[in-house]
Design a protein around this motif. Structure first.
Motif, PDB file in Angstrom:
ATOM      1  N   TYR A 100       0.829  -1.207   0.000  1.00 38.28           N
ATOM      2  CA  TYR A 100       0.000   0.000   0.000  1.00 38.28           C
ATOM      3  C   TYR A 100       0.868   1.264   0.000  1.00 38.28           C
ATOM      4  CZ  TYR A 100      -3.823  -3.170   1.265  1.00 38.28           C
ATOM      5  OH  TYR A 100      -4.752  -4.173   1.272  1.00 38.28           O
ATOM      6  N   LYS A 127      -7.433   4.313   3.419  1.00 35.89           N
ATOM      7  CA  LYS A 127      -6.253   3.447   3.454  1.00 35.89           C
ATOM      8  C   LYS A 127      -5.128   4.100   4.259  1.00 35.89           C
ATOM      9  CE  LYS A 127      -6.231   0.176   1.750  1.00 35.89           C
ATOM     10  NZ  LYS A 127      -6.609  -1.145   2.325  1.00 35.89           N
ATOM     11  N   TYR A 153      -5.971   3.747   7.825  1.00 41.75           N
ATOM     12  CA  TYR A 153      -5.758   2.365   8.244  1.00 41.75           C
ATOM     13  C   TYR A 153      -4.283   2.070   8.490  1.00 41.75           C
ATOM     14  CZ  TYR A 153      -5.066  -2.656   7.501  1.00 41.75           C
ATOM     15  OH  TYR A 153      -4.651  -3.957   7.599  1.00 41.75           O
TER      16      TYR A 153
END
Length: 551
Positions: A305, A529, A532
């Motif tokens: 990511y 994201k 997170y």
């Protein structure tokens, strides 16, 4: 005026080592008299390291000079009406600092014991930089088209690309040397030397050069009224020639006079209070081990990511960051005036990390990144409006009112506020998630990807913007369109006929709009994201489990 300069040139090992050496440093600082004045306290703290700090400042200054010169070239090309496609070709010269992870393990592991681990790379690199500059000084006028003709942008890029490669390699070596050149109690000053030295060198290679190269600046501020001339006090060839000899002479002095001695103190197993020290000391890795560790880092799911975020996030700002200064030069803003805006931005770069430190030092540093991202997109729209607005205030003699410069300085300060907030926020998060046992390799990898994520979008946007730009050859003094003059040949033909090649559709505005739309979509996709990633336990970012946990 793009990304903060240090983002393109600095990596993380210097920051990582400071944390794991802070305990002993705190103990040694207790020996400094707290009642003494600031000068005496500073002198006592730096005792034994002052000469090394001065040397590091100078080495980083040398590193910043070629980077500043490379940063000045696009402004010179823009003043010669180079196309965005030509600027895209030259932008490849910036890429080595975004790719140096590929050879950093070799620089760290392969060396001559006789010459020294860091001098084995630093000395040859600086000699080669000096040699490149001396060679360039004899060719640059022809390459830039000063003797008639157009600039040879491809050859110019092929000259500055290895020059930047050598500067990136020298940066790896000097970063490593800084950790052993200074005693453990003062190793934290290594990052300060890096920031101050590189900034000063970049200033000399960019702002000072553009000022001395500018005839209007020299005539207004450096020459008497009876000694007005059509040229500046130096040209690119002379400036490069001077710094080429500076590199060669000073490198020789460092080679002869400075021994490479490890001044760091071996780490013990207890803290100053007698408690057991942390077990996560950074590993010493060879070439093969370093590349193996890089592969293991890339396999971590959270890193997947991060790679996507780092490589795509700055596409939203590529048009604004890569082309705004070029547009200002093309519409008549003097190069030296534009470069001097950096004088107003530097204090902000120094103060801003302290101002937002309490947020970036906490467990959620990316909150600042998320707040600044949409603000930076908005600033891109403001810059586009200012680009449209500026020509309306051009005076009959081609100059601009001082209010125009004031507006642009203010605009760049707000732009820098968002840019540097995002930069500091991301660097703080990268420092937090990096596995401390391989902190240098881990941070270097993520910072290199961060740098690459800022370079490739600018190159792509510069390459495609000419496709969106449409020009008409207009009869001078009228609005009668004769034909399209999108190519340089047709533009020259139009000018030769006494007509004017005018921009009918400016690709700059289309590129800014497209990047902004992409930025809004990116923000919606990656917002949750990023939230997170901050919540993931730091242990999930590690390649090797902590010894304390393993036991």
């Amino acid at each position: 005026m793009d990304e903060p300069m240090n983002q393109l040139q600095c990596d993380g090992p210097l920051l990582v080592t400071a944390s794991r050496k802070s305990t002993l440093a705190a103990a040694e600082r207790r020996n400094v008299d707290p009642n003494a004045n600031w000068f005496k306290r500073t002198h006592a703290t730096l005792k034994g390291d002052i000469s090394s700090i001065l040397l590091l400042l100078f080495l980083y200054l040398l590193q910043g000079v070629p980077l500043g010169l490379i940063g000045a070239i696009p402004l010179l090309l823009s003043s010669k009406h180079a196309s965005y496609s030509s600027q895209a070709i030259f932008s490849f010269a910036y890429w080595p600092f975004s790719m140096k992870l590929l050879w950093a393990p070799i620089v760290d592991s392969v060396y001559s014991k006789r010459l020294g681990r860091r001098k084995s790379w630093m000395v040859p690199c600086q000699y080669l930089i000096g040699a490149f500059m001396l060679y360039l000084s004899f060719k640059v006028n022809d390459i830039m088209g000063e003797n008639g003709g157009s600039p040879n942008v491809v050859f110019l890029m092929l000259i500055f690309l290895p020059l930047n490669f050598l500067a990136a390699t020298q940066d790896i070596a000097v970063d490593g040397w800084a950790l052993t050149m200074l005693s453990k109690k003062n190793v934290g000053y290594a990052s300060t030397c890096n920031a101050v030295g590189q900034t000063a060198g970049y200033f000399l290679g960019n702002v000072v050069f553009l000022a001395l190269e500018s005839a209007p600046f020299c005539n207004e501020f450096l020459r008497s009224k009876d000694n007005q001339q059509d040229t500046g006090m130096v040209d690119l060839a002379g400036y490069v020639f001077f710094w080429g000899w500076v590199f060669i002479v000073t490198t020789t002095l460092v080679l002869i006079l400075k021994r490479e001695v490890d001044m760091s103190i071996p780490s013990n197993n207890t803290t100053a209070s007698g408690e057991p020290a942390p077990e996560d000391e950074e590993l010493e890795l060879g070439v093969v081990e370093s590349y193996t560790v890089l592969y293991k880092i890339m396999k971590l799911k959270p890193v997947h990511y991060m790679i996507a975020i780092l490589l795509t996030g700055k596409l939203a700002f590529a048009a604004t960051d890569g082309m705004t200064s070029l547009k200002l030069i093309a519409m008549g803003i003097p190069k030296d005036r534009l470069a001097s805006i950096a004088v107003f931005l530097t204090p902000m770069q120094i103060l801003l990390p302290w101002m937002i430190g309490k947020w970036t030092a906490g467990p959620r540093p990316l909150n600042i990144f998320l707040l600044a991202f949409p603000y930076r997109i908005f600033i891109g729209g403001v810059f586009a409006a200012l680009i449209w607005w500026t020509p309306h205030f051009q005076l009959p003699d081609g100059k601009f009112e001082y209010s125009v410069y004031f507006v642009w300085i203010s605009g760049y300060m707000f732009h820098q506020l968002a840019t540097y907030s995002m930069f500091v926020s991301m660097m703080a998060f990268i420092a937090q998630i990096s596995d401390p046992r391989i902190g240098g390799t881990y941070m270097t990898m993520l910072n290199t990807l961060n740098n690459l994520g800022g370079n490739w979008p600018v190159t792509v946007v510069l390459a495609v913007t000419d496709w969106f730009t449409y020009k008409d050859c207009v009869v001078k003094g009228s609005k009668d369109v004769l034909y399209a003059c999108n190519t340089k040949v047709l533009a020259d033909q139009c000018a030769a006929g006494g007509d004017v090649c005018e921009v009918a559709i400016d690709g700059y505005f289309i590129s800014v709009a497209a990047c902004s739309v992409i930025g809004v979509i990116w923000y919606k996709v990656f917002f949750n994201k990023l939230k997170y990633l901050q919540k993931i336990p730091r242990a999930q970012w590690r390649v090797f489990p902590s010894r304390a946990v393993a036991n």
